[in-house]
Design an enzyme around this catalytic site. Structure first.
Site, PDB file in Angstrom:
ATOM      1  N   TYR A  19       1.565  14.373  30.942  1.00  0.00           N
ATOM      2  CA  TYR A  19       1.919  13.887  32.274  1.00  0.00           C
ATOM      3  C   TYR A  19       1.584  12.401  32.290  1.00  0.00           C
ATOM      4  CZ  TYR A  19       1.810  13.153  37.292  1.00  0.00           C
ATOM      5  OH  TYR A  19       2.029  12.665  38.555  1.00  0.00           O
ATOM      6  N   HIS A 170      17.901  22.038  33.013  1.00  0.00           N
ATOM      7  CA  HIS A 170      17.833  20.607  32.672  1.00  0.00           C
ATOM      8  C   HIS A 170      18.521  20.284  31.342  1.00  0.00           C
ATOM      9  CE1 HIS A 170      15.330  19.830  36.087  1.00  0.00           C
ATOM     10  NE2 HIS A 170      14.378  20.653  35.675  1.00  0.00           N
ATOM     11  N   ASP A 206      16.347  26.192  42.180  1.00  0.00           N
ATOM     12  CA  ASP A 206      15.103  25.658  41.625  1.00  0.00           C
ATOM     13  C   ASP A 206      14.760  24.374  42.398  1.00  0.00           C
ATOM     14  OD1 ASP A 206      13.452  25.778  38.740  1.00  0.00           O
ATOM     15  OD2 ASP A 206      13.686  23.727  39.499  1.00  0.00           O
ATOM     16  N   HIS A 208      13.916  21.579  41.267  1.00  0.00           N
ATOM     17  CA  HIS A 208      14.427  20.397  40.572  1.00  0.00           C
ATOM     18  C   HIS A 208      15.947  20.440  40.492  1.00  0.00           C
ATOM     19  CE1 HIS A 208      10.333  21.149  38.847  1.00  0.00           C
ATOM     20  NE2 HIS A 208      10.216  19.860  39.086  1.00  0.00           N
ATOM     21  N   TYR A 334       5.847  27.819  39.001  1.00  0.00           N
ATOM     22  CA  TYR A 334       4.650  27.601  38.182  1.00  0.00           C
ATOM     23  C   TYR A 334       3.349  28.000  38.867  1.00  0.00           C
ATOM     24  CZ  TYR A 334       8.402  25.301  35.846  1.00  0.00           C
ATOM     25  OH  TYR A 334       9.618  25.081  35.260  1.00  0.00           O
TER      26      TYR A 334
HETATM   27  N1  Q9C Z   1       3.376  16.873  35.558  1.00  0.00           N
HETATM   28  C1  Q9C Z   1      11.937  23.431  35.532  1.00  0.00           C
HETATM   29  O1  Q9C Z   1      11.425  23.757  36.590  1.00  0.00           O
HETATM   30  N2  Q9C Z   1       8.106  17.233  34.423  1.00  0.00           N
HETATM   31  N3  Q9C Z   1      11.597  22.291  34.920  1.00  0.00           N
HETATM   32  C2  Q9C Z   1       6.933  17.803  34.985  1.00  0.00           C
HETATM   33  C3  Q9C Z   1       4.597  17.584  35.700  1.00  0.00           C
HETATM   34  C4  Q9C Z   1       9.150  18.161  34.090  1.00  0.00           C
HETATM   35  C5  Q9C Z   1      10.625  21.371  35.467  1.00  0.00           C
HETATM   36  C6  Q9C Z   1       5.758  16.883  35.004  1.00  0.00           C
HETATM   37  C7  Q9C Z   1       9.452  19.200  35.136  1.00  0.00           C
HETATM   38  C8  Q9C Z   1      10.563  20.123  34.675  1.00  0.00           C
HETATM   39  C9  Q9C Z   1      12.909  24.324  34.864  1.00  0.00           C
HETATM   40 ZN    ZN Z   2      12.117  23.429  38.429  1.00  0.00          ZN
END
Ligand code: Q9C
Ligand code: ZN
Length: 359
Positions: A19, A170, A206, A208, A334
């Site tokens: 991160y 993604h 989702d 994102h 998550y």
């Molecule tokens: N500190 C899906 O939910 N960057 N992907 C996260 C967190 C990527 C999420 C950083 C997030 C992708 C499928």
């Molecule tokens: Zn996501």
């Protein structure tokens, strides 16, 4: 309801992601799928089935062969080049400004690097996407899960759930990223088009934006993409997911982005869900692929919306009320303690049963 899942997802077992360059515990972990599996079993209303092998052709119908080759070769190359790491991520990316002023033709002719550290950037979006020894095998199994859910729906089921892991939305034609390697939903949608000749819609809930799915079908009028997501100005993938991205060429007006405000609640979100459902309902086709994420949840560690377990039941109910056949595929989410309840709530709603109440 039939639910497709495989143990092979466990081979993708990253311990750490980065991160802003610093190692942090991985978010996209095997426990996610295990929590959902346990909740489906405990509910009793799901018939769990194993995926069948669908081979590489449906993947190559959507993805660049170079991405597939990279995925096959990446871990063996890490070992051959004696890179002493538990996971592979890039540090140097071919970002667009690197090529400023160069002709499109010359840019397109730049060769793929041979060093694995260059290749992972060539085929990748971001550095928070750890690739480990079992990632390729798990990613292949997630595609098989999605395609087996398609088989069930084309075989007469009104809805099927595919517990895909790793997720997919993604991943673009020639790019992995965001915990995704192959785009399970896009591969499923393409397979439905190929096998039915019908148009297909993808509904992405989702948190994102599904940049990969949008990219794959950007110029396509036969696969529509509608997404509700956190405004990309605030959240990953940062650069795409804005409302003015409507598709181009034959795909013009076959892409609908509905960015959400910070901490959007059930009522706010469901209003835009209705817009997306009305839009999908106005288009031809009898099957809808759902990219289902629970990172819209109020306690999700990486999302910034505020949906609830009861909200998921209502979301599922409204999607089910579309009256289309549904191929529901797992994407993100998550917050481990609530993943199971949220999945059961959404799926029961879609199946026309009452939701479960929150924990
Ligand atoms: N500190 C899906 O939910 N960057 N992907 C996260 C967190 C990527 C999420 C950083 C997030 C992708 C499928
Ligand atoms: Zn996501």
């Amino acid at each position: 309801m039939k639910a497709v899942l495989s143990d092979r997802h466990r081979a993708h077992d990253p311990k750490v992601e980065t991160y802003l360059g610093v190692p942090v515990p991985a978010n996209e972990v095997p426990e996610r799928a295990e929590m959902i599996r346990a909740a489906l079993v405990e509910d009793g209303g799901f018939e769990l089935t194993e995926p069948t092998d669908h081979g590489l052709d449906p993947i190559l119908a959507v993805h660049d062969a170079g991405l597939v080759r990279f995925m096959e070769e990446a871990w063996p190359e890490v070992q051959r080049q004696r890179i002493d790491r538990e996971f592979l991520v890039a540090d140097t990316y071919p970002v667009r400004n690197l090529f400023d002023g160069m002709s499109e033709e010359l840019i397109a002719a730049r060769p793929e690097p041979v060093a694995i550290g260059g290749r992972v950037a060539w085929w990748g979006l971001d550095s928070s996407n750890p690739l480990v020894e079992g990632s390729y095998d798990a990613a292949r199994s997630a595609v098989d899960v999605a395609l087996t859910a398609v088989d069930l729906v084309l075989g007469g089921e009104s809805v099927a759930y595919g517990l895909c892991r790793p997720p997919g939305h993604h991943a673009a034609r020639a790019m992995a990223g965001g915990y995704c390697f192959f785009n399970n939903a896009a591969i499923a949608a393409q397979s439905i088009v190929d096998r039915t000749g019908e148009q297909v819609a993808i509904l992405d809930v989702d948190v994102h934006h599904g940049n990969g799915t949008q990219q794959i079908f950007w110029r396509r009028g036969d696969v529509a993409y509608a997404s509700l997501h956190a405004d990309p100005r605030r959240l990953y993938p940062f650069f795409l997911g804005h409302a003015d991205e409507v598709g181009e060429g034959p795909g013009r007006r076959a892409n609908l982005n509905l960015p959400q405000p910070l901490r959007a609640d059930d009522a706010t979100y469901l209003r835009d869900l209705d817009r997306a459902l009305e839009w999908i309902g106005s288009r031809p086709g009898s099957v809808v692929v759902v990219s289902l994420g629970f990172d819209t949840y109020e306690l999700d560690p990486i999302g910034d919306l505020a949906l609830t377990t009861d909200g998921y039941a209502e979301m599922g109910r409204r999607v089910g009320a579309l009256g289309r056949r549904l191929v529901v595929l797992q994407e993100g989410g998550y917050h481990l303690p609530t993943l199971g309840a949220n999945a059961v709530s959404w799926l029961r709603g879609a199946d026309g049963r009452a939701g479960v109440s929150g924990p």
